[in-house]
Structure formats: C-alpha cells, structure tokens
Design a protein around this motif. Structure first.
Motif, mmCIF file in Angstrom:
data_model
loop_
_atom_site.group_PDB
_atom_site.id
_atom_site.type_symbol
_atom_site.label_atom_id
_atom_site.label_comp_id
_atom_site.label_asym_id
_atom_site.label_seq_id
_atom_site.Cartn_x
_atom_site.Cartn_y
_atom_site.Cartn_z
ATOM 1 N N ASP A 23 -2.382 2.470 -4.538
ATOM 2 C CA ASP A 23 -2.155 3.871 -4.154
ATOM 3 C C ASP A 23 -3.340 4.697 -4.623
ATOM 4 O O ASP A 23 -3.960 4.374 -5.643
ATOM 5 N N ASN A 24 -3.649 5.766 -3.895
ATOM 6 C CA ASN A 24 -4.743 6.644 -4.340
ATOM 7 C C ASN A 24 -4.209 7.941 -4.967
ATOM 8 O O ASN A 24 -4.985 8.826 -5.304
ATOM 9 N N LEU A 40 -6.849 8.550 8.001
ATOM 10 C CA LEU A 40 -5.906 7.943 7.064
ATOM 11 C C LEU A 40 -4.877 7.059 7.774
ATOM 12 O O LEU A 40 -4.538 5.986 7.288
ATOM 13 N N ARG A 59 -2.812 10.395 -3.656
ATOM 14 C CA ARG A 59 -3.006 11.622 -2.868
ATOM 15 C C ARG A 59 -1.683 12.381 -2.793
ATOM 16 O O ARG A 59 -1.631 13.583 -2.995
ATOM 17 N N THR A 96 -9.430 3.451 2.596
ATOM 18 C CA THR A 96 -10.581 3.706 3.458
ATOM 19 C C THR A 96 -11.885 3.248 2.796
ATOM 20 O O THR A 96 -12.922 3.228 3.453
ATOM 21 N N GLU A 97 -11.808 2.854 1.520
ATOM 22 C CA GLU A 97 -12.950 2.127 0.928
ATOM 23 C C GLU A 97 -12.738 0.668 1.305
ATOM 24 O O GLU A 97 -12.231 -0.156 0.519
ATOM 25 N N THR A 157 0.867 -1.191 0.000
ATOM 26 C CA THR A 157 0.000 0.000 0.000
ATOM 27 C C THR A 157 0.903 1.240 0.000
ATOM 28 O O THR A 157 2.007 1.205 0.564
ATOM 29 N N ASP A 168 -8.356 3.610 -2.687
ATOM 30 C CA ASP A 168 -8.247 4.244 -1.381
ATOM 31 C C ASP A 168 -8.518 3.177 -0.322
ATOM 32 O O ASP A 168 -9.542 2.513 -0.364
ATOM 33 N N GLY A 188 -6.632 3.665 8.103
ATOM 34 C CA GLY A 188 -5.941 2.910 7.038
ATOM 35 C C GLY A 188 -5.353 1.619 7.593
ATOM 36 O O GLY A 188 -5.460 0.552 6.971
ATOM 37 N N ALA A 203 0.988 3.154 3.113
ATOM 38 C CA ALA A 203 0.102 4.282 2.784
ATOM 39 C C ALA A 203 -0.234 5.071 4.044
ATOM 40 O O ALA A 203 -0.308 4.519 5.137
#
Ligand code: UD1
Length: 329
Positions: free
Chosen positions: A32-33, A98, A35, A59-60, A7, A57, A102, A80
């Motif tokens: 990775d998102n 996060l 961000r 957090t989804e 991640t 993400d 996360g 992450a």
C-alpha cells in the motif's frame, strides 16, 4: 498454506481481506502507498508473523515487479486504486494513471513472475445507466463516470492478458460495500457510513433526491470472503462476477432501518439529487454463487446494528477519555 499478495492492503476492503486470509492460516504480503489506506486498519494484521508489509506505489513498475518476482505469490489480489468517483471526475488523468496504469503494472508483474491467478476489484460502476434488474454480468455497460470506465478497461486488459499468457483472471464487481473502517467524514463517503455517523451524532441524515433511489448493500466481511474464495478455490474459472446481496434497498428504507434501531435519530432532510446519480442498482449474484457456493452471511439490519453499536461504544470511550470541552480557548 497459500501465499497471497494484496495490493491496497491498508484500505477499507483490503484490510478486511488481509484479516480474513490471515485468520484462515495463509501467508500474506500487503502492499500500500497509504494514499487513502491507513496503518490503523492493519493493526490486527501486523500482529501476525505470517504478514509482511511493503509501503510501495504500484506505478513504480520496476520496484513492484521486483517485489512480485522475489515473493513469488500463488495469487495477487489487486485492490489498490483511486477509490473516489468524484476524484475520477475532477482528475481523469489521475484516474487513468492509478486505476488503469495500476492494473497494467499488476499484469506486467504477474507475467514476469509467472503468477497463476489474479483477482481484481471491479465495481458495479461498470454498469452505470443500465437496465434489466437484477443486473447480470452480461447486462449493458454504460459507465457514468471515469472511475467506472477505468474499471471496465481494467477488466478487459486483465482478461486479454490472461488469455494470451495463460493465467486466471477473476474480476469481482462489488456493489455498495459497507462496514467498519469506511471513513464517514468526507463528503464523498459511502451513504451507509455517513448515515451511521448521523446516528452517532444524533443528526438528521441528508438524502440527495427523493430517497427512492435503490442500492445493493453488501457487507465488507462478505466481500473479503468472496476475495478469499476467488483466490483459493481450486479450478476457479476466469471471468467477471457480481459480488452483491441481490437485495434492493431504497435510501428511505435504509433510514427506516436506522431509525428503528435508534428512534431518537431525527427525520431525514432532503437536498437536491446529485448529478449523474444512478436511480436503481441491484446485482444478480447467481453466477458467483454457482461457482463459489457463496451466499452473503450478513443481513443489512444486522450489519447496520453492529456499526451503530460499534460507533456508540467508540464515542462513549472517547468521551470518557477526553477532558470536558473548555468554554473558551
Ligand atoms: C458507490 C461507490 C462507488 C462505486 C459505486 C458502484 C462509494 C462512496 N461510492 O457509488 O465507488 O463505484 O457505488 O456503483 O462507496 N447519498 C445521500 N446522502 C449522503 C450520501 C449519499 O442521499 O449523505 C445518496 C447518493 O446520492 C446515492 C446513494 O446515496 O444516491 C448512494 O451513494 P454512495 O454511497 O455515494 O454510492 P454510489 O453513488 O452508489
């Protein structure tokens, strides 16, 4: 061949870790998102047929758990998170979402998919205002910011889940990581990337405080190697480990090393010390060395020289590509 899910794969430490794993012949799933990570960091990795990448993400939670269940990796390396200490102060709720949320998402996913091992990117920030140098893993933990608190909370959540569910959880407390792909252009960037950027621009570095504060600088390739060893070593025991060089360097010494490499670098300017700044930081790497036979390969002077040369080649190439600056637009 081991299958490893990383991640934060497009970040500074993540992308170097992915490159090391691929170079050693492993299969890597990167998440990775974007961000703060970038596609550019993954340029080398995406050329490998053993690299699979998902924009996602953590957090989804359901989507991420679905990915881990379908990929069934042997190890998850969880890098992450919200990386800026300043952002964690400005938005503590985002820091919890996060950095703690996360980690909980990773825990839920590895339990659901029966992943046997998790490596977590912790930080020297867990020690905060500690004493007894070099810092050992059992030193007093008094984080000075929400970022350090979240790293400490994540370590505890992981260790507890590992005990209850029978997987291995390894928290690696990185000290001050430096190397290529660390953005120099934010006021919150690490001191090495900022000072190396001063070399490129031939501008005076600005030291906050008297410059006698110390840090333990560790090269990102050494950190990537530690991540890989933690992921692959047979019988790796759960626990917390410093990933540090064991060398204490003051900012004055850091500037001295850079000025020896580039004598034209202007003498530093001094500005007010940052509030909450740690005075001393140096980690004892003995526990991690005993388990992994790890010793940092990169010396600070060689690592700095490589960065200074890399950036000067880069700016030379850019100046040859760009038309000369128009005097008036
Ligand atoms: C760093 C990490 C943080 C991590 C912590 C672990 C960065 C950006 N921060 O914080 O994520 O949790 O280690 O302990 O990597 N300084 C200057 N001039 C500059 C920039 C910085 O004098 O232009 C000084 C700072 O005031 C500080 C020292 O350099 O005294 C190091 O700063 P920095 O690189 O931001 O790292 P940490 O504060 O140690």
């Amino acid at each position: 061949m081991t299958k490893i899910l990383v991640t934060g794969a497009a970040g500074f430490i993540g992308s170097h870790t992915v490159d090391s794993l691929l170079a050693s012949g492993h299969e890597v799933v990167g998440v990775d998102n974007f961000r703060t990570g970038s596609r550019e960091n993954l340029r080398q990795a995406t050329a490998s047929p053993r690299f699979d990448f998902q924009v996602m993400d953590l957090t989804e939670v359901e989507t991420f758990t679905g990915l881990v269940r379908s990929q069934r990796p042997d190890v998850v390396i969880h890098l992450a998170g919200l990386v800026s200490v300043q952002d964690s102060r400005a938005d503590p709720a985002l820091n919890v979402r996060l950095n703690v949320g996360g980690t909980q998402a990773v825990i839920d996913a590895v339990i659901s998919a029966s992943v046997p091992r998790v490596i977590f990117a912790s930080s020297a920030a867990v020690y905060g205002d500690s004493d007894g140098f070099p810092l050992r893993e059992d030193a007093l933990k008094q984080p000075l910011n929400p970022y350090g608190e979240a790293k400490l909370a994540s370590e505890a959540l992981l260790a507890g889940a590992a005990r209850m569910h029978g997987f291995t959880a390894v928290s690696l407390r990185y000290f001050n990581v430096y190397g290529s792909r660390q953005a120099p252009d934010s006021p919150y960037s690490g001191v090495v990337s900022r000072f190396v950027d001063c070399c490129r621009r031939n501008q005076a570095p600005v030291i906050f405080g008297d410059g006698r504060q110390t840090r333990d600088f560790i090269h990102v390739r050494d950190v990537a190697r530690a991540n890989m060893q933690a992921a692959l070593l047979p019988g790796m025991p759960s626990g917390d480990y410093n990933v540090s060089s064991g060398q204490e360097t003051s900012l004055l010494d850091l500037v001295g090393l850079l000025r020896a490499m580039q004598p034209s670098l202007p003498v530093p300017k001094f500005s007010a010390a940052q509030s909450g700044d740690i005075r001393r930081s140096v980690g004892d790497p003995a526990r991690w060395c005993a388990v992994s036979r790890f010793s940092p390969r990169e010396t600070l002077s060689a690592g700095l020289l490589e960065l200074v040369e890399y950036h000067s080649t880069e700016s030379l190439a850019a100046s040859q590509l760009l038309p000369s600056c128009p005097t008036k637009l």
